[in-house]
Design an enzyme around this catalytic site. Structure first.
Site, PDB file in Angstrom:
ATOM      1  N   HIS A 138       0.813  -1.217   0.000  1.00  0.00           N
ATOM      2  CA  HIS A 138       0.000   0.000   0.000  1.00  0.00           C
ATOM      3  C   HIS A 138       0.849   1.270   0.000  1.00  0.00           C
ATOM      4  O   HIS A 138       0.375   2.328   0.413  1.00  0.00           O
ATOM      5  CB  HIS A 138      -0.950  -0.002   1.204  1.00  0.00           C
ATOM      6  CG  HIS A 138      -2.061  -1.002   1.062  1.00  0.00           C
ATOM      7  ND1 HIS A 138      -3.247  -0.719   0.426  1.00  0.00           N
ATOM      8  CD2 HIS A 138      -2.141  -2.299   1.443  1.00  0.00           C
ATOM      9  CE1 HIS A 138      -4.027  -1.796   0.440  1.00  0.00           C
ATOM     10  NE2 HIS A 138      -3.381  -2.763   1.056  1.00  0.00           N
TER      11      HIS A 138
ATOM     12  N   HIS B 108       0.054 -15.683   7.970  1.00  0.00           N
ATOM     13  CA  HIS B 108       0.556 -14.561   7.186  1.00  0.00           C
ATOM     14  C   HIS B 108       1.908 -14.135   7.752  1.00  0.00           C
ATOM     15  O   HIS B 108       2.421 -14.721   8.705  1.00  0.00           O
ATOM     16  CB  HIS B 108      -0.448 -13.400   7.200  1.00  0.00           C
ATOM     17  CG  HIS B 108      -0.515 -12.654   5.904  1.00  0.00           C
ATOM     18  ND1 HIS B 108       0.568 -11.991   5.374  1.00  0.00           N
ATOM     19  CD2 HIS B 108      -1.543 -12.456   5.032  1.00  0.00           C
ATOM     20  CE1 HIS B 108       0.224 -11.416   4.241  1.00  0.00           C
ATOM     21  NE2 HIS B 108      -1.053 -11.688   3.998  1.00  0.00           N
TER      22      HIS B 108
ATOM     23  N   ASP C 238      -7.503 -12.823  -3.118  1.00  0.00           N
ATOM     24  CA  ASP C 238      -7.703 -13.915  -4.064  1.00  0.00           C
ATOM     25  C   ASP C 238      -8.153 -15.161  -3.318  1.00  0.00           C
ATOM     26  O   ASP C 238      -7.496 -15.578  -2.356  1.00  0.00           O
ATOM     27  CB  ASP C 238      -6.396 -14.230  -4.793  1.00  0.00           C
ATOM     28  CG  ASP C 238      -6.024 -13.179  -5.811  1.00  0.00           C
ATOM     29  OD1 ASP C 238      -6.628 -13.182  -6.889  1.00  0.00           O
ATOM     30  OD2 ASP C 238      -5.122 -12.369  -5.524  1.00  0.00           O
TER      31      ASP C 238
END
Length: 398
Positions: A17, A104, A345
């Protein structure tokens, strides 16, 4: 580190980002005709929002070449490329201020650096691969023009749905699958939104991905890649063997969990008498070299390319970020429930296809430049006449 390669050096930058992502490519030969469009093709295949089975993040990923070319020709100097991040939503990630997302990179990045990006996956995000794809598109163009190299990848499995890799128990790999590896084109791959070139299998994959998406869940899968017309003699034993360099390239891609070369793990179940690749003469057929009648080695023997098709598979795990409530712990150890927001996704493998192709191109390009340096240095010496013929490659006899 953020740099891959020795002579063809690719350094990527950027987080998911931040304002932009991109790369510096050092070592591209001068004189290569190169435009933004040459690079954009693969970036457009990688970009999000291509179909309703990928993330809805809307990014066109338009590349801007900043340096290293003039009048559409490479100068031999570093090529800088950037892609602006347009559709940023950092507010979708406020819950990660408290919770590291399960499986993650939030927790490990924080543990390693003592600080982490506040939104998205930072450098662990698939946005980082934009730089790789841009650099690999240049490598692909050079390899195609200089050697006729073709690199094609396709989705081989999604969750439990897979192409049939063999039809009979006594086959190392089935003829249908090997024919696909040998002949499939990118046009055939891109006809299906799953990027599986078998229509029937693709339809099952699509149905499976949509079902996972409806459950706010995710799926993993595999990508098969083939490199055709690869020059003979690539690979630097002992630690930079061709398979090792390709494995390094592939396993550096986000979400990868496995790498399988040639016949892979299935080949381990066969005897050597079934698995060996016998040689056959190609003399008098335009090339002064040997070929193999089978190719269970995947085009590499002793870590060096033998001139046959190079093929391998890469395994991708299910995307870690899912919009389901998950019982987990906060950074301070407090037990709680995390429900992740954002656009993700349900399965990364369709979009991973161009990433696998371009990372393969970067790896092959780097080894081509290394082998060319060795061959040129040797060509400056007097012809070898004192050794037996079997010790000197036919193409090097003078």
């Amino acid at each position: 580190m953020s740099t891959f390669g020795k002579l063809y050096r690719v350094t990527t930058y950027g987080e998911s980002h931040c304002k932009s992502v991109g790369c510096i490519v050092d070592g591209c030969p001068p004189g290569l005709t190169l435009t933004n469009e040459d690079i954009q093709v693969q970036l457009s295949r990688r970009r999000p929002g291509q179909s309703d089975i990928t993330t809805p993040r809307s990014e066109f990923d338009t590349v801007q070449v900043q340096s290293g070319t003039e009048h559409g020709v490479t100068l031999g100097t570093p090529i800088g490329m950037l892609v602006q991040n347009k559709d940023q939503r950092p507010h979708d990630y406020t819950e990660t201020d408290l919770y590291p997302r399960p499986s993650h990179a939030d927790y490990t990045y924080l543990a390693k650096y003592g600080v982490k990006a506040s939104s998205g996956g930072g450098r662990a995000s698939a946005r980082e691969t934009i730089g790789r794809v841009a650099a690999g598109a240049i490598a692909e163009k050079y390899l195609k023009e200089a050697y006729g190299v073709e690199i094609v990848a396709f989705v081989g499995s999604v969750g439990p749905v897979a192409l049939p890799f063999s039809q009979e128990e006594d086959e190392v790999l089935g003829k249908e699958y090997l024919d696909l590896v040998k002949n499939v084109t990118r046009e055939e791959v891109d006809k299906e939104i799953t990027r599986c070139p078998d229509r029937e299998t693709s339809a099952k994959m699509e149905e499976t991905i949509r079902a996972a998406k409806a459950r706010n869940d995710s799926l993993g899968g595999t990508v098969t890649c083939v490199v055709r017309n690869c020059p003979l003699g690539l690979g630097e034993p002992c630690f930079d063997k061709l398979e090792a360099v390709l494995a390094h390239a592939m396993l550096s891609i986000p979400s990868t969990k496995g790498f399988e070369f040639g016949s892979g793990f299935r080949g381990t179940t066969f005897a050597g008498s079934k698995h060996n690749d016998p040689f056959t003469s190609d003399h008098g057929k335009g090339e002064n070299r040997l070929r193999t009648t089978t190719n269970w080695s995947g085009g590499v023997q002793g870590g060096i390319s033998n001139g046959e098709d190079i093929y391998f598979r890469v395994a991708f795990k299910p995307p870690a970020t899912i919009s389901q409530e998950q019982s987990t712990a906060q950074y301070d150890g407090t037990e709680g429930v995390l429900a992740t927001r954002g656009r993700h996704d349900p399965c990364v493998v369709p979009r991973a296809v161009p990433i696998v192709e371009t990372m393969a191109a970067i790896a092959i390009m780097d080894l081509v430049l290394q082998q060319n340096a060795r061959a040129h240095a040797a060509s400056l010496l007097a012809p070898v006449t004192s050794l037996p013929p079997t010790m000197v490659f036919p193409g090097q006899r003078k």
